[in-house]
Write a protein that holds these residues in place. Structure first.
Motif, PDB file in Angstrom:
ATOM      1  N   SER A 159      34.834  41.182  50.016  1.00 55.71           N
ATOM      2  CA  SER A 159      36.104  41.681  50.541  1.00 55.71           C
ATOM      3  C   SER A 159      36.960  40.577  51.137  1.00 55.71           C
ATOM      4  O   SER A 159      36.462  39.508  51.498  1.00 55.71           O
ATOM      5  CB  SER A 159      35.840  42.756  51.597  1.00 55.71           C
ATOM      6  OG  SER A 159      35.065  42.241  52.650  1.00 55.71           O
ATOM      7  N   ASP A 160      38.246  40.870  51.211  1.00 64.36           N
ATOM      8  CA  ASP A 160      39.219  39.966  51.836  1.00 64.36           C
ATOM      9  C   ASP A 160      39.194  38.568  51.235  1.00 64.36           C
ATOM     10  O   ASP A 160      39.248  37.568  51.947  1.00 64.36           O
ATOM     11  CB  ASP A 160      39.002  39.902  53.356  1.00 64.36           C
ATOM     12  CG  ASP A 160      39.296  41.230  54.019  1.00 64.36           C
ATOM     13  OD1 ASP A 160      40.134  41.973  53.482  1.00 64.36           O
ATOM     14  OD2 ASP A 160      38.689  41.526  55.048  1.00 64.36           O
ATOM     15  N   PHE A 161      39.115  38.511  49.919  1.00 66.34           N
ATOM     16  CA  PHE A 161      39.150  37.212  49.252  1.00 66.34           C
ATOM     17  C   PHE A 161      40.592  36.875  48.925  1.00 66.34           C
ATOM     18  O   PHE A 161      41.264  37.597  48.189  1.00 66.34           O
ATOM     19  CB  PHE A 161      38.316  37.220  47.969  1.00 66.34           C
ATOM     20  CG  PHE A 161      38.326  35.896  47.262  1.00 66.34           C
ATOM     21  CD1 PHE A 161      37.473  34.889  47.665  1.00 66.34           C
ATOM     22  CD2 PHE A 161      39.214  35.649  46.229  1.00 66.34           C
ATOM     23  CE1 PHE A 161      37.504  33.650  47.037  1.00 66.34           C
ATOM     24  CE2 PHE A 161      39.243  34.426  45.605  1.00 66.34           C
ATOM     25  CZ  PHE A 161      38.382  33.425  46.007  1.00 66.34           C
ATOM     26  N   ARG A 192      24.613  45.288  37.450  1.00 64.47           N
ATOM     27  CA  ARG A 192      25.077  45.121  38.818  1.00 64.47           C
ATOM     28  C   ARG A 192      26.463  44.488  38.799  1.00 64.47           C
ATOM     29  O   ARG A 192      26.806  43.745  37.868  1.00 64.47           O
ATOM     30  CB  ARG A 192      24.092  44.269  39.617  1.00 64.47           C
ATOM     31  CG  ARG A 192      22.708  44.921  39.680  1.00 64.47           C
ATOM     32  CD  ARG A 192      21.832  44.278  40.695  1.00 64.47           C
ATOM     33  NE  ARG A 192      22.357  44.469  42.048  1.00 64.47           N
ATOM     34  CZ  ARG A 192      21.798  43.950  43.134  1.00 64.47           C
ATOM     35  NH1 ARG A 192      20.711  43.226  43.036  1.00 64.47           N
ATOM     36  NH2 ARG A 192      22.322  44.153  44.320  1.00 64.47           N
ATOM     37  N   TRP A 193      27.259  44.780  39.835  1.00 62.32           N
ATOM     38  CA  TRP A 193      28.658  44.365  39.872  1.00 62.32           C
ATOM     39  C   TRP A 193      28.957  43.654  41.186  1.00 62.32           C
ATOM     40  O   TRP A 193      28.433  44.034  42.244  1.00 62.32           O
ATOM     41  CB  TRP A 193      29.575  45.590  39.745  1.00 62.32           C
ATOM     42  CG  TRP A 193      29.453  46.243  38.420  1.00 62.32           C
ATOM     43  CD1 TRP A 193      28.480  47.113  38.018  1.00 62.32           C
ATOM     44  CD2 TRP A 193      30.302  46.040  37.286  1.00 62.32           C
ATOM     45  NE1 TRP A 193      28.677  47.467  36.704  1.00 62.32           N
ATOM     46  CE2 TRP A 193      29.780  46.838  36.242  1.00 62.32           C
ATOM     47  CE3 TRP A 193      31.449  45.280  37.074  1.00 62.32           C
ATOM     48  CZ2 TRP A 193      30.378  46.868  34.980  1.00 62.32           C
ATOM     49  CZ3 TRP A 193      32.047  45.326  35.826  1.00 62.32           C
ATOM     50  CH2 TRP A 193      31.509  46.112  34.796  1.00 62.32           C
ATOM     51  N   ILE A 194      29.794  42.641  41.104  1.00 64.58           N
ATOM     52  CA  ILE A 194      30.388  42.033  42.298  1.00 64.58           C
ATOM     53  C   ILE A 194      31.888  42.222  42.164  1.00 64.58           C
ATOM     54  O   ILE A 194      32.524  41.650  41.267  1.00 64.58           O
ATOM     55  CB  ILE A 194      30.044  40.544  42.435  1.00 64.58           C
ATOM     56  CG1 ILE A 194      28.526  40.358  42.596  1.00 64.58           C
ATOM     57  CG2 ILE A 194      30.786  39.923  43.623  1.00 64.58           C
ATOM     58  CD1 ILE A 194      28.076  38.901  42.588  1.00 64.58           C
ATOM     59  N   VAL A 195      32.436  43.066  43.014  1.00 63.83           N
ATOM     60  CA  VAL A 195      33.859  43.389  42.977  1.00 63.83           C
ATOM     61  C   VAL A 195      34.572  42.554  44.039  1.00 63.83           C
ATOM     62  O   VAL A 195      34.257  42.641  45.223  1.00 63.83           O
ATOM     63  CB  VAL A 195      34.079  44.896  43.222  1.00 63.83           C
ATOM     64  CG1 VAL A 195      35.566  45.214  43.258  1.00 63.83           C
ATOM     65  CG2 VAL A 195      33.371  45.717  42.147  1.00 63.83           C
ATOM     66  N   VAL A 196      35.508  41.732  43.592  1.00 64.07           N
ATOM     67  CA  VAL A 196      36.223  40.809  44.471  1.00 64.07           C
ATOM     68  C   VAL A 196      37.552  41.451  44.866  1.00 64.07           C
ATOM     69  O   VAL A 196      38.395  41.724  44.003  1.00 64.07           O
ATOM     70  CB  VAL A 196      36.465  39.458  43.767  1.00 64.07           C
ATOM     71  CG1 VAL A 196      37.176  38.485  44.704  1.00 64.07           C
ATOM     72  CG2 VAL A 196      35.145  38.865  43.280  1.00 64.07           C
ATOM     73  N   SER A 197      37.704  41.708  46.151  1.00 67.28           N
ATOM     74  CA  SER A 197      38.922  42.388  46.603  1.00 67.28           C
ATOM     75  C   SER A 197      39.816  41.438  47.385  1.00 67.28           C
ATOM     76  O   SER A 197      39.341  40.564  48.112  1.00 67.28           O
ATOM     77  CB  SER A 197      38.578  43.606  47.457  1.00 67.28           C
ATOM     78  OG  SER A 197      38.016  43.234  48.689  1.00 67.28           O
TER      79      SER A 197
END
Length: 200
Positions: free
Chosen positions: A159-161, A128-133
């Motif tokens: 999102s929006d980090f 599993r992945w947590i993609v920080v955008s």
């Protein structure tokens, strides 16, 4: 147990890294986020500016006092000197924590290049992945990866980090104590200066 694996060069670790770790811990109810400096980054052939031992110690100082955020040596330099590949690191972590649900934490820009990584199909299928955008990142850019519905189901987006710092910027600022202190915890900054890292 839900565990986040947050790898990278951490050269040096800074408040932006800590902010990411805290955000993913809280947003996705992770029991622990492991910050794991890479021994040899395969996509950064120039290597790190500081040694692995120094980077690991600085990450330990960065994590000190933060519940559920820990330094990890899981991605230490390999005995054969070969690069550290994410697919191998996650397998090692899973072997150590077979009952854990593991989330790989990664920035959006890096994730968009996952097809260049070692065994990308395995990475996308098994973990599993947590993609920080960053703010303004177009999440639809992930469509370019051609993920199957099953693979896409393994990807969470933070999102929006707004990341307040970059390692390159910090290395440039280290000559200015006040500017560097805005981006690096005091304990890490003291370690950098005591050990004369990054030209200090």
């Amino acid at each position: 147990m839900r565990v986040g694996l947050f790898g990278g060069t951490f050269d040096p670790p800074h408040l932006g890294h800590l902010a990411v770790a805290r955000a993913v811990r809280d947003r996705f109810a992770l029991d622990c986020v492991l910050l794991a400096p890479a021994g040899v980054q395969p996509l950064k052939p120039g290597g790190a500016h500081a040694s692995f031992a120094d980077r690991l110690r600085m990450v330990e100082l960065l994590c000190d006092g933060w519940a559920g955020i820990e330094a990890s040596a899981i991605d230490a330099p390999r005995p054969d000197g070969e690069p550290n590949f994410t697919v191998d690191t996650v397998q090692r972590l899973w072997a150590e924590l077979p009952a854990a649900e593991i989330f790989v934490v990664v920035g959006a820009d890096a994730f968009l290049g996952i097809r260049e990584w070692k065994r990308p199909e395995e990475l996308l299928r098994c973990w599993r992945w947590i993609v920080v955008s960053r703010p303004g990142f177009d999440v639809s850019a992930l469509n370019s990866l051609g993920l199957t519905p099953e693979q896409r189901a393994n990807v969470e987006i933070l999102s929006d980090f707004a990341n307040p710092a970059s390692a390159t910027e910090i290395r440039d600022r280290l000559g200015d104590d006040e500017a560097a202190a805005e981006l690096v915890p005091a304990k890490v900054l003291e370690y950098i200066k005591t050990h004369h890292l990054y030209g200090t």
